[in-house]
Design a protein around this motif. Structure first.
Motif, PDB file in Angstrom:
ATOM      1  N   ALA A  28      46.079  58.699 -29.561  1.00 25.08           N
ATOM      2  CA  ALA A  28      45.721  60.189 -29.216  1.00 25.08           C
ATOM      3  C   ALA A  28      45.574  61.096 -30.534  1.00 25.08           C
ATOM      4  CB  ALA A  28      46.435  60.792 -28.211  1.00 25.08           C
ATOM      5  N   ALA A  29      46.393  60.831 -31.220  1.00 19.80           N
ATOM      6  CA  ALA A  29      46.635  61.580 -32.433  1.00 19.80           C
ATOM      7  C   ALA A  29      45.331  61.633 -33.549  1.00 19.80           C
ATOM      8  CB  ALA A  29      47.987  61.212 -33.477  1.00 19.80           C
ATOM      9  N   VAL A  32      38.461  60.375 -35.107  1.00 19.27           N
ATOM     10  CA  VAL A  32      37.616  59.130 -34.972  1.00 19.27           C
ATOM     11  C   VAL A  32      36.364  59.366 -34.302  1.00 19.27           C
ATOM     12  CG1 VAL A  32      37.492  56.675 -33.767  1.00 19.27           C
ATOM     13  CG2 VAL A  32      39.601  57.456 -35.325  1.00 19.27           C
ATOM     14  N   THR A  33      36.457  60.276 -33.235  1.00 22.03           N
ATOM     15  CA  THR A  33      35.201  60.318 -32.507  1.00 22.03           C
ATOM     16  C   THR A  33      34.157  61.342 -33.437  1.00 22.03           C
ATOM     17  OG1 THR A  33      36.344  62.354 -31.250  1.00 22.03           O
ATOM     18  CG2 THR A  33      36.207  60.427 -30.425  1.00 22.03           C
ATOM     19  N   ALA A  80      36.464  50.400 -28.442  1.00 25.15           N
ATOM     20  CA  ALA A  80      36.926  51.075 -29.610  1.00 25.15           C
ATOM     21  C   ALA A  80      37.629  52.159 -29.204  1.00 25.15           C
ATOM     22  CB  ALA A  80      35.927  51.286 -30.516  1.00 25.15           C
ATOM     23  N   LEU A  81      37.147  53.069 -28.471  1.00 24.32           N
ATOM     24  CA  LEU A  81      37.966  54.335 -28.160  1.00 24.32           C
ATOM     25  C   LEU A  81      39.174  54.120 -27.096  1.00 24.32           C
ATOM     26  CD1 LEU A  81      34.815  56.713 -27.455  1.00 24.32           C
ATOM     27  CD2 LEU A  81      36.339  56.903 -29.247  1.00 24.32           C
ATOM     28  N   PHE A  82      39.175  52.996 -26.433  1.00 20.58           N
ATOM     29  CA  PHE A  82      40.448  52.807 -25.628  1.00 20.58           C
ATOM     30  C   PHE A  82      41.564  52.603 -26.497  1.00 20.58           C
ATOM     31  CE2 PHE A  82      43.086  50.714 -22.741  1.00 20.58           C
ATOM     32  CZ  PHE A  82      42.730  51.018 -21.327  1.00 20.58           C
ATOM     33  N   HIS A 119      31.559  45.630 -37.440  1.00 20.78           N
ATOM     34  CA  HIS A 119      32.554  46.106 -38.567  1.00 20.78           C
ATOM     35  C   HIS A 119      32.763  47.358 -39.010  1.00 20.78           C
ATOM     36  CE1 HIS A 119      33.259  46.431 -43.023  1.00 20.78           C
ATOM     37  NE2 HIS A 119      34.008  45.409 -42.782  1.00 20.78           N
ATOM     38  N   LYS A 120      31.255  48.149 -38.677  1.00 20.83           N
ATOM     39  CA  LYS A 120      31.246  49.700 -39.085  1.00 20.83           C
ATOM     40  C   LYS A 120      32.083  50.395 -38.185  1.00 20.83           C
ATOM     41  CE  LYS A 120      27.326  51.553 -39.987  1.00 20.83           C
ATOM     42  NZ  LYS A 120      25.876  52.163 -39.774  1.00 20.83           N
ATOM     43  N   VAL A 121      32.334  50.002 -36.807  1.00 21.43           N
ATOM     44  CA  VAL A 121      32.979  50.583 -35.813  1.00 21.43           C
ATOM     45  C   VAL A 121      34.273  50.043 -35.851  1.00 21.43           C
ATOM     46  CG1 VAL A 121      33.789  50.559 -33.240  1.00 21.43           C
ATOM     47  CG2 VAL A 121      31.282  50.457 -33.898  1.00 21.43           C
ATOM     48  N   SER A 122      34.807  49.174 -36.474  1.00 18.46           N
ATOM     49  CA  SER A 122      36.136  48.855 -36.689  1.00 18.46           C
ATOM     50  C   SER A 122      36.727  49.557 -37.770  1.00 18.46           C
ATOM     51  CB  SER A 122      36.362  47.284 -37.024  1.00 18.46           C
ATOM     52  OG  SER A 122      36.111  46.563 -35.945  1.00 18.46           O
ATOM     53  N   VAL A 123      35.936  49.727 -38.855  1.00 17.31           N
ATOM     54  CA  VAL A 123      36.343  50.426 -40.236  1.00 17.31           C
ATOM     55  C   VAL A 123      36.617  51.952 -39.698  1.00 17.31           C
ATOM     56  CG1 VAL A 123      35.462  51.857 -42.377  1.00 17.31           C
ATOM     57  CG2 VAL A 123      34.893  49.157 -41.767  1.00 17.31           C
ATOM     58  N   ILE A 124      35.737  52.514 -38.667  1.00 19.41           N
ATOM     59  CA  ILE A 124      35.901  53.991 -38.359  1.00 19.41           C
ATOM     60  C   ILE A 124      37.064  54.125 -37.543  1.00 19.41           C
ATOM     61  CG2 ILE A 124      34.929  55.842 -37.036  1.00 19.41           C
ATOM     62  CD1 ILE A 124      32.001  54.704 -37.920  1.00 19.41           C
ATOM     63  N   THR A 125      37.569  53.269 -36.635  1.00 18.87           N
ATOM     64  CA  THR A 125      38.607  53.109 -35.691  1.00 18.87           C
ATOM     65  C   THR A 125      40.046  52.585 -36.656  1.00 18.87           C
ATOM     66  OG1 THR A 125      38.317  50.936 -34.964  1.00 18.87           O
ATOM     67  CG2 THR A 125      37.404  52.696 -33.810  1.00 18.87           C
ATOM     68  N   LYS A 126      39.490  52.221 -37.943  1.00 23.26           N
ATOM     69  CA  LYS A 126      40.838  52.047 -38.982  1.00 23.26           C
ATOM     70  C   LYS A 126      41.384  50.974 -38.601  1.00 23.26           C
ATOM     71  CE  LYS A 126      41.620  56.529 -40.744  1.00 23.26           C
ATOM     72  NZ  LYS A 126      40.201  56.956 -40.909  1.00 23.26           N
TER      73      LYS A 126
END
Length: 309
Positions: free
Chosen positions: A272-273, A278-279, A266-268, A82-89
């Motif tokens: 690019a914008a 995100v990182t 997630a990074l995949f 959930h935390k990673v999904s939030v950060i990747t919007k």
């Protein structure tokens, strides 16, 4: 002067999580311990894999709309995801199964581009925010389905590495499908050398990566994609647009496999914008190094991956 005798290892490969999983340990620890290591992988597969009937995530999917009692490991996995999904919007979302089915990744033929209304309908079912937890209970919406492919194999690798450590093993490696490679190292064997497959040709490899009590996680579409109208469409989807992500390959170095596999997927998915934003935010919460190669072979690398240039 006496020459140092090379260390000998026991190694075995078995088919688990729909991929070849290889475990390599010092020969002195014996085949029984190797057997127990595979039993741990197989137990995690049965207990959590969404593709396995009777697993926690399978039951959550089957009883969608109702609360399902799970265990603490299940809850902790969901919280981190959930935390990673939030950060990747929301670009990374484990409720993306409706999109995967729409694109035809579970069909052998008759692939076609989804229509806009079909994409809209599928996207309405994809929303990680509606995965609810209450104590040891989990509930998803009636039209949702969780897929564990981006993390459950890695979770099993972590559990196996924990077991090996408890047995006193300080030098070992687990390779789960080439996409999750986790190592233990000691002073006598300070690192394992890893060959990274080329982003566009799976039969070519880049050399230069060494892992030292780390995990290397890899995501790519070179050998997992559809061809529709002569164009390649990868299996990792941008869960905001509903289309395959515009990325060719990502790699991540972490201390544990579960986090590494989540982050590589997630990074995949991140356009690019948004990548810098995100990182930077992910780095506030997690310790990792990474590389990203887009479909035009543009590369974003942290220092440990400079050999890929």
């Amino acid at each position: 002067m006496l020459q140092k005798v090379p260390k000998q290892y026991l190694a075995q490969t078995r088919r688990i999580f729909h991929c070849n999983c290889k475990i390599k340990i010092p020969i002195a620890f014996g085949e029984q311990l190797l057997e127990k290591s595979f039993e741990i992988l197989e137990e995690i597969d049965r207990k959590y894999n969404s593709y396995v009937s009777g697993s926690y995530f399978s039951i959550i999917n089957e009883k969608r709309g109702s609360w399902v009692t799970v265990d603490q490991d299940c809850i902790e996995m969901i919280r981190t995801i959930h935390k990673v999904s939030v950060i990747t919007k929301g670009h990374y979302d484990i409720t993306c199964m409706p999109l995967l089915k729409l694109w035809g990744f579970y069909k052998e033929n008759s692939h076609k581009l989804p229509k806009s209304n079909e994409l809209k309908s599928a996207l309405e079912k994809v929303n990680f925010r509606t995965i609810l937890t209450d104590g040891l209970n989990v509930k998803i919406n009636t039209n949702q389905e969780i897929i564990t492919g981006s993390f459950i194999k890695a979770f099993a690798v972590d559990k196996t590495i924990e077991f090996l450590k408890k047995q006193g093993i300080t030098d070992a490696i687990i390779n789960a499908g080439g996409s999750t490679i986790s190592a233990l190292n000691d002073a006598d064997h300070p690192s394992w050398k890893i060959n990274v497959p080329d982003a566009f040709n799976k039969d070519e490899f880049k050399t230069g990566l060494e892992i030292n009590s780390q995990t290397f996680s890899l995501s790519g579409n070179v050998d997992n994609h559809l061809i529709i109208g002569g164009k390649k469409y990868g299996h990792i989807l941008n869960c905001i647009t509903g289309y395959p992500a515009e990325t060719a390959q990502t790699g991540v170095l972490t201390k544990n496999a579960f986090l590494g596999d989540i982050l590589s997927t997630a990074l995949f998915t991140v356009p690019a914008a948004m990548l810098d934003e995100v990182t930077a935010e992910l780095k506030k919460h997690f310790d990792f190094d990474y590389f990203i190669i887009d479909n035009d072979n543009k590369k974003t690398l942290t220092e440990c991956f400079q050999y890929l240039r």
